[in-house]
Design an enzyme around this catalytic site. Structure first.
Site, mmCIF file in Angstrom:
data_model
loop_
_atom_site.group_PDB
_atom_site.id
_atom_site.type_symbol
_atom_site.label_atom_id
_atom_site.label_comp_id
_atom_site.label_asym_id
_atom_site.label_seq_id
_atom_site.Cartn_x
_atom_site.Cartn_y
_atom_site.Cartn_z
ATOM 1 N N CYS A 124 0.841 -1.199 0.000
ATOM 2 C CA CYS A 124 0.000 0.000 0.000
ATOM 3 C C CYS A 124 0.885 1.261 0.000
ATOM 4 C CB CYS A 124 -0.970 -0.075 1.166
ATOM 5 S SG CYS A 124 -2.394 0.955 0.926
ATOM 6 N N GLU B 279 -1.055 -8.726 5.321
ATOM 7 C CA GLU B 279 -0.740 -8.935 6.752
ATOM 8 C C GLU B 279 -2.001 -8.885 7.608
ATOM 9 O OE1 GLU B 279 -0.429 -6.217 5.122
ATOM 10 O OE2 GLU B 279 -0.876 -4.475 6.393
ATOM 11 N N HIS C 204 -3.587 -5.456 1.684
ATOM 12 C CA HIS C 204 -2.866 -5.746 2.932
ATOM 13 C C HIS C 204 -2.876 -7.234 3.285
ATOM 14 C CE1 HIS C 204 -2.257 -1.582 4.380
ATOM 15 N NE2 HIS C 204 -3.282 -1.336 3.580
HETATM 16 N N1 GLN Z 1 -3.564 6.265 1.132
HETATM 17 C C1 GLN Z 1 -2.340 5.955 1.786
HETATM 18 C C2 GLN Z 1 -1.145 6.712 1.192
HETATM 19 O O1 GLN Z 1 -1.282 7.438 0.278
HETATM 20 C C3 GLN Z 1 -2.048 4.479 1.735
HETATM 21 C C4 GLN Z 1 -3.008 3.747 2.623
HETATM 22 C C5 GLN Z 1 -2.453 2.487 3.203
HETATM 23 O O2 GLN Z 1 -1.241 2.251 3.275
HETATM 24 N N2 GLN Z 1 -3.360 1.681 3.707
HETATM 25 O O3 GLN Z 1 -0.062 6.559 1.701
#
Ligand code: GLN
Length: 188
Positions: free
Chosen positions: A78, A172, A170
């Site tokens: 992410c 994890e 995610h």
């Molecule tokens: N929207 C977040 C970002 O721009 C990422 C979200 C996440 O890691 N769950 O860093």
């Protein structure tokens, strides 16, 4: 084998727990010294502009870029996927810039800010993987060296480029260890 987990912000404990379940030693990375002797590095989810600033402040940005160029396996989740990317649409934020990708942040729209879905990921076998998205980014396009492992609604959400692995969701936050095992299989 020892895996570093960038511990400046975000979902650190969940990765640690998952790797321990797989019998892998971990170290929280907060200083450049913590990178010594690691065989791989996980960049957890969080907020990418914040983590980017902290990477600079803690003198971790250049050492991680260097290790990435030398072939250290790095798995970005992410926020980690955003930080790995060379291009972040409409943003000048700090990044590692190791992966030949164009990333769109917070990209699934407001009503889809968080969602979960079971998806078949061919490299993991036939049984579906439960994907959890939280204000997730996606990869809009990628260079030739980048291999797409999963797309959803024409958006790339799981990809690898040599020693680098990136997921928009995610793993994890599930009990399924297959993606972490896939990452570990990149370590020789
Ligand atoms: N929207 C977040 C970002 O721009 C990422 C979200 C996440 O890691 N769950 O860093």
């Amino acid at each position: 084998m020892k895996i570093g987990i960038l511990a400046l912000q975000g979902a650190v404990r969940e990765h640690r727990d998952m790797l321990r379940r797989l019998g892998v030693e971990t170290v929280d990375v907060l200083n450049p010294d913590d990178l010594d002797g690691i065989d791989g590095l996980i960049l957890p989810g969080g907020e990418s502009t914040t983590v980017g600033k902290l990477l600079v402040r803690y003198n971790l940005l250049s050492p991680i870029v260097e290790l990435g160029h030398k072939g250290l396996p790095v798995f970005g989740v992410c926020t980690g996927l955003i930080l790995l990317s060379k291009h972040i649409n409409n943003s000048e934020q700090y990044r590692l810039g190791l992966m030949d990708t164009y990333v769109e942040r917070n990209a699934f729209g407001r009503q889809l800010a968080s969602f979960e879905a079971d998806m078949i990921i061919p490299v993991l076998g036939a049984s579906p993987f439960h994907t959890v998205f939280i204000r997730a980014p996606y990869i809009e396009k990628s260079g030739d060296r980048c291999k797409i492992l999963l797309s959803y609604r024409d958006k790339i959400i799981f990809a690898e480029q040599d020693n680098l692995l990136a997921a928009a969701f995610h793993p994890e936050l599930t009990d399924d260890t297959r993606i972490h095992e896939y990452f570990l299989s990149k370590i020789h």
